[in-house]
Motif scaffolding. Structure first.
Motif, short mmCIF file in Angstrom:
data_model
loop_
_atom_site.label_atom_id
_atom_site.label_comp_id
_atom_site.label_asym_id
_atom_site.label_seq_id
_atom_site.Cartn_x
_atom_site.Cartn_y
_atom_site.Cartn_z
N UNK A 32 -4.32 3.52 1.58
CA UNK A 32 -3.26 3.88 0.56
C UNK A 32 -3.75 5.08 -0.50
N UNK A 33 -4.76 4.39 -1.11
CA UNK A 33 -5.37 5.28 -2.20
C UNK A 33 -5.71 6.70 -1.54
N UNK A 81 2.33 1.85 -3.29
CA UNK A 81 1.30 2.29 -4.20
C UNK A 81 1.07 3.86 -4.13
N UNK A 128 -5.66 -0.77 1.16
CA UNK A 128 -5.75 -0.40 -0.09
C UNK A 128 -6.64 1.03 -0.38
N UNK A 146 -4.41 8.39 1.05
CA UNK A 146 -2.84 8.95 1.25
C UNK A 146 -2.25 9.37 -0.18
N UNK A 189 0.91 -1.32 0.03
CA UNK A 189 -0.03 0.05 -0.05
C UNK A 189 1.06 1.07 0.02
#
Lengths: 187, 205
Positions: B18-19, A14, B15, B21, A11
């Motif tokens: 993370x996206x 990414x 995820x 951020x 993560x």
């Protein structure tokens, strides 16, 4: 490393990759709300004061006996005052002679210009022609009309004004004086 | 199954986080990349310099106006005599915008206008600035500059709409050039010599 850790690590990767993709430009520092300070300039001069300490006097004069055409008498501005007599003679008594003496005061070390209101004034008595003025300054020596004088470190100067008096013939012994207005302007 | 479900849920959560951020960081970086640099030329000293003035008395007052457009000096009030003759050089300030991203957006798409203010007169011992006047020349980096508000007051300002799209690649573009005039007043103080009253030119943003 367990699976959660692996997912978290992925993560982060990414996130960084996506962030770099979105913000692909080269970051530059933001500079805004800028200011500049300036200064104007003006120079203030103290007004010069001019006072007459001694009036212009040609002394007690009469035309030479037997001279019909009159004559002239000139008094110098530079000290010591000297008389130049042409067709005129000094008579006993009376005051003077003396150039006009002015005391000038103003800003220290300042220059000033001196000029005459008129190139010709009238004598008293008689209203005879007084002209051809000359100037002498204690600080600057001989100066010309419209010329530059200087105040000393005390802000003072002494200005002497000489002149020529023209008289007609047949003048009885008389004490002649004149007023010579001058203009002093600080520079 | 429980362990796999838990791992999948955990993976999805990570995820999404993370996206989030990534979008946030990306937005920040993008904003920084488009950020413009606003600059103003350096402050100027002894401009305008209206030269020597003579008081009629040791504490006499008066005001001289320097016109921003022409540099002419006129007496607004008072009994002072200006010894120096003729016009003077007025201070000029150049407002510049520099692209920050090396791309095509000039002042950054987020910056649409810049406001310039001339203000904060600072008195010297025997003189101060009683008012400002200004003339503004449009630069290639501006679409337009509005009228100067507050002419002949102690605070004037104007706003220029900047050009977005040029010049790119870190080049600077002049938004406006400001010529500054002012009213300089002699205070009722028995003080002579050169006086240097001050002022500030600032931008927002």
């Amino acid at each position: 490393m367990n699976s959660s850790h692996r997912y978290f690590a992925r993560a982060i990767v990414w996130a960084v990759a996506l962030a770099l993709t979105l913000g692909a430009g080269v970051a530059a520092p933001t500079v805004r709300n800028v200011s500049a300070t300036g200064h104007a300039a003006i120079t203030i001069l103290r007004p010069t004061s001019t006072s007459l300490t001694t009036g212009l006097s040609f002394g007690r004069l009469g035309t030479n006996s037997g001279r019909a055409g009159g004559g002239t008498v000139t008094i110098t501005s530079a000290p010591p005052a000297a008389l130049a007599l042409v067709g005129v003679e000094r008579a006993g008594g009376g005051s003077g002679p003396s150039p006009a003496v002015y005391s000038i005061k103003g800003d220290k070390n300042r220059a000033y210009t001196v000029s005459f209101f008129s190139p010709v004034v009238a004598s008293s008595p008689g209203s005879y022609r007084v002209s051809k003025f000359t100037l002498w300054s204690a600080n600057s020596g001989t100066i010309t009309s419209g010329g530059i004088g200087h105040l000393n470190v005390m802000g003072t100067d002494t200005l002497r004004v000489g002149a020529t008096l023209t008289v007609p013939g047949g003048i009885l012994p008389t004490n002649f004086t004149a007023v010579v207005p001058i203009t002093i302007l600080a520079q | 199954m429980r362990i796999e479900d838990s791992a999948m849920r955990s993976s999805s959560a990570v995820r999404v986080t993370a996206l989030t951020f990534a979008l946030l960081f990306g937005a920040i970086l993008a904003d920084r990349a488009e950020a413009a640099t606003i600059s103003l030329s350096a402050g100027q000293s002894a401009l305008p310099n209206i030269g020597k003035v003579v008081q009629s008395t040791p504490t006499s007052t008066g005001t001289f106006r320097v016109d921003a457009s022409t540099g002419s000096v006129s007496v607004i009030s008072g009994t002072l005599t200006r010894v120096s003759a003729g016009g003077v050089t007025v201070p000029t300030y150049t407002l510049t915008c520099t692209n920050g991203n090396g791309g095509a957006a000039a002042c950054g798409n987020s910056l649409s206008s810049v406001t310039v203010t001339v203000h904060n007169p600072v008195a010297a011992t025997a003189a101060t600035i009683a008012a400002f006047n200004a003339s503004v020349a449009l630069g290639v980096g501006a679409n337009s500059c509005g009228a100067v508000a507050g002419q002949n007051t102690t605070s004037l300002s104007f706003t220029c709409t900047v050009v977005n799209g040029n010049p790119g690649n870190g080049r600077a573009e002049t938004v406006a050039t400001i010529s500054l005039g002012m009213d300089i007043s002699i205070l009722s103080v028995a003080n002579t010599g050169q006086q240097n009253p001050g002022y500030t030119v600032s931008t927002n943003p």
